[in-house]
Design an enzyme around this catalytic site. Structure first.
Site, PDB file in Angstrom:
ATOM      1  CE  LYS A 269      -4.031  -1.703   2.587  1.00 42.08           C
ATOM      2  NZ  LYS A 269      -5.030  -1.478   1.538  1.00 42.08           N
ATOM      3  NE  ARG A 343     -10.980  -9.642  -1.872  1.00 43.32           N
ATOM      4  CZ  ARG A 343     -11.303  -8.764  -2.818  1.00 43.32           C
ATOM      5  NH1 ARG A 343     -11.611  -9.191  -4.032  1.00 43.32           N
ATOM      6  NH2 ARG A 343     -11.340  -7.474  -2.555  1.00 43.32           N
TER       7      ARG A 343
HETATM    8  N1  BES Z   1      -8.146  -3.598   4.416  1.00 41.37           N
HETATM    9  C1  BES Z   1      -8.365  -3.218   3.067  1.00 41.37           C
HETATM   10  C2  BES Z   1      -9.686  -2.469   2.860  1.00 41.37           C
HETATM   11  C3  BES Z   1      -9.807  -1.123   3.532  1.00 41.37           C
HETATM   12  C4  BES Z   1      -9.481   0.034   2.840  1.00 41.37           C
HETATM   13  C5  BES Z   1     -10.281  -1.016   4.808  1.00 41.37           C
HETATM   14  C6  BES Z   1      -9.617   1.257   3.444  1.00 41.37           C
HETATM   15  C7  BES Z   1     -10.434   0.215   5.416  1.00 41.37           C
HETATM   16  C8  BES Z   1     -10.093   1.361   4.728  1.00 41.37           C
HETATM   17  C9  BES Z   1      -8.374  -4.446   2.164  1.00 41.37           C
HETATM   18  O1  BES Z   1      -7.603  -5.509   2.578  1.00 41.37           O
HETATM   19  C10 BES Z   1      -7.838  -4.004   0.853  1.00 41.37           C
HETATM   20  O2  BES Z   1      -6.699  -3.641   0.799  1.00 41.37           O
HETATM   21  N2  BES Z   1      -8.680  -4.033  -0.178  1.00 41.37           N
HETATM   22  C11 BES Z   1      -8.305  -3.596  -1.465  1.00 41.37           C
HETATM   23  C12 BES Z   1      -8.816  -4.609  -2.457  1.00 41.37           C
HETATM   24  C13 BES Z   1      -8.269  -4.456  -3.844  1.00 41.37           C
HETATM   25  C14 BES Z   1      -6.786  -4.802  -3.850  1.00 41.37           C
HETATM   26  C15 BES Z   1      -9.019  -5.369  -4.760  1.00 41.37           C
HETATM   27  C16 BES Z   1      -8.958  -2.239  -1.700  1.00 41.37           C
HETATM   28  O3  BES Z   1     -10.060  -2.000  -1.222  1.00 41.37           O
HETATM   29  O4  BES Z   1      -8.302  -1.392  -2.307  1.00 41.37           O
HETATM   30 ZN    ZN Z   2      -5.549  -5.312   1.936  1.00 39.85          ZN
END
Ligand code: BES
Ligand code: ZN
Ligand code: ZN
Length: 492
Positions: A269, A343
């Site tokens: 990230k 997931r």
């Molecule tokens: N933990 C994140 C989702 C999230 C984002 C929670 C912002 C709280 C605030 C999750 O694991 C994630 O990174 N999801 C990605 C999925 C994508 C790679 C398909 C996302 O939402 O960007």
């Molecule tokens: Zn994530």
């Protein structure tokens, strides 16, 4: 738990009483001396003259004592009294001199049962709003720690105490969830999290921990893959509450995403706001808080909580984009993006829950997608379900406690977006769009036996920089009240 006083305490720094929309109040116990009554009446007269209609107003009863007048509406909706309690706390917190207050409950309404219920809600809101997390502050501690002690004046002590028991249990659950979510990620990792959960066994919750060795043997490889880059071991923990002993009823199951920190893994990230990913375990914290409150209020149901605890880190041993893992269900998953890790954890936790417990239903909670924040912001959690009845009951239960959810669709046509070319399923949708739906559609593939299932995407709800009516900002504990209410209204 609650403390009472028969009359106004000489040393308390404030006094509060309820009035109706016409500023009328009742003093059935003669708590107000003539002198106090005169002062209140004069103040009210002035308010009326100025045509003020404020929820809370105040004046100096004496040099050392303030008097607060709390106006109660004739007509109100669910959770009105909780919010009134919350806003009352905000109001008095700003007065530096106030650290203790006597609240005159009997001025609220006439009927004692109604009074006890509404007043308990008021206190519940007051307590929820007064939450603080400041154990890591060493400077100005007294100032920040300022606690307002309140004493209740009422002739319905027993009745109020009985009513408040339920709310006390919920409050303890909400506070545990908030504490867990607020802890920094160097303190709360899967290992230390397990230790915290184990403390609940003294309440009669049966706790079982599965470590990496056991999970490997069982074949929860999707969950384990997420933790490969971390120096901390991964765990799955089950918390069983058997409040209906001897019953053959299927248990209710609650599953939570417990990613103690989500760096994204190799699909790293960006740095900005990455610190927020300490709350990626909020779904699991709601499950843990829920079970604590069920045990405290001795709920007459059988429930089980299942949490997958991992840390998503990059590293020499970390999972790579492109890796294929064989999940506990037997289905193979192509991990195209290591940041879509929640997931993967839930996939195995869901199948495990179905197989081991054959529950009446499964509700999972997860900070699953950033996309749900784009859709619903910080107002509604996303709700997905394979079962209309379960979905409707969650929707109703959520409205009653003002923890709102909004249903979004699942549909087989979304499946093509996550079909992998070389495995059974892939963990992201490269075509773009419908980020939260495809994530839920992914989860659905791991419900093997058609168990009624609902998924709550709480990414926008678990944490808020801004304060709200019933929390001071930070971890909200969203979900604990909703699920307690669902259980109370439909299953107890
Ligand atoms: N933990 C994140 C989702 C999230 C984002 C929670 C912002 C709280 C605030 C999750 O694991 C994630 O990174 N999801 C990605 C999925 C994508 C790679 C398909 C996302 O939402 O960007
Ligand atoms: Zn994530
Ligand atoms: Zn995540």
């Amino acid at each position: 738990m609650l403390s009472f006083t028969p009359s106004l305490s000489p040393n308390s720094t404030a006094f509060a009483l309820f009035v109706n929309e016409k500023y009328a109040y009742r003093d059935t116990r003669g708590i107000l001396t003539k002198d106090i009554e005169n002062k209140i009446n004069l103040f009210i007269k002035n308010l009326k003259a100025k045509n003020h209609k404020e929820e809370v107003s105040s004046f100096d009863l004496s040099e050392k004592k303030k008097c607060f007048i709390i106006m109660v509406k004739n007509k109100y909706e669910n959770s009105y009294f909780e919010e009134l309690g919350g806003s009352f706390f905000t109001n008095i917190k700003n007065f530096k001199t106030i650290n203790s207050i006597d609240i005159y409950a009997d001025s609220l309404v006439e009927n004692s049962d109604k009074l006890s219920k509404l007043f308990s809600e008021f206190i519940f809101g007051f307590e929820l709003k007064s939450y603080t997390f400041n154990k890591y502050k060493t400077l100005n501690k007294e100032k920040i720690n300022k606690k307002i002690n309140y004493k209740i004046i009422s002739k319905y002590k027993k009745n109020i105490e009985n009513n408040y028991k339920y709310y006390h249990a919920i409050k303890e659950g909400v506070f545990l969830t908030r504490d867990l979510v607020s802890e920094p990620p160097n303190v709360l990792n899967p290992e230390t999290y397990v230790k915290e959960i184990k403390k609940l066994s003294k309440l009669g919750i049966k706790i079982r921990t599965y470590n990496e060795k056991e999970l490997k043997k069982l074949g929860l490889n999707a969950l384990l893959g997420v933790g490969l880059g971390s120096a901390n071991e991964s765990y799955l923990v089950t918390l069983e509450w058997n409040g209906k002993k001897g019953s053959k009823q299927k248990p209710l199951a609650f599953v939570g995403k417990g990613v103690c920190f989500d760096t994204g893994g190799i699909s790293l990230k960006p740095a900005r706001f990455m610190e927020e990913m300490k709350y990626d375990m909020a779904g699991s914290a709601v499950v843990v808080g829920l079970l604590k409150s069920l045990a405290l209020r001795k709920a007459k149901i059988n429930a089980v909580g299942i949490v997958g605890l991992v840390e998503n880190m990059p590293g020499g041993k970390a999972q790579r984009p492109g890796d294929i893992v064989k999940s506990f269900s037997g289905k193979t998953i192509e991990v195209l993006n290591t940041d879509a890790e929640g997931r993967l954890v839930l996939a195995d936790a869901l199948t495990f829950t179905e197989k081991k417990y054959n529950p009446k239903f499964i509700i999972d909670l997860a900070t699953l997608t950033g996309a749900i924040i784009v859709s619903l912001g910080e107002e509604y959690a996303g709700l997905f379900s394979n079962n209309d009845q379960l979905s409707n009951s969650i929707f109703k239960a959520s409205n009653n406690v003002n923890e709102k959810v909004w249903r979004l669709p699942l549909h087989k046509n979304y499946d093509k977006l996550i079909n992998s070319t070389i495995a059974d399923v892939q963990n992201i949708n490269y075509a773009g769009g419908a980020g939260s739906i495809t994530a839920a559609q992914f989860l659905q593939r791991f419900i093997i036996n058609k168990t009624p299932w609902a998924h709550l995407d709480i990414a926008g709800m678990a944490f808020s920089k801004k304060a709200a009516n019933l929390n001071p900002g930070g971890a909200t504990g969203f979900g604990v009240r909703l699920l307690n209410n669902l259980i109370k209204e439909y299953h107890e």
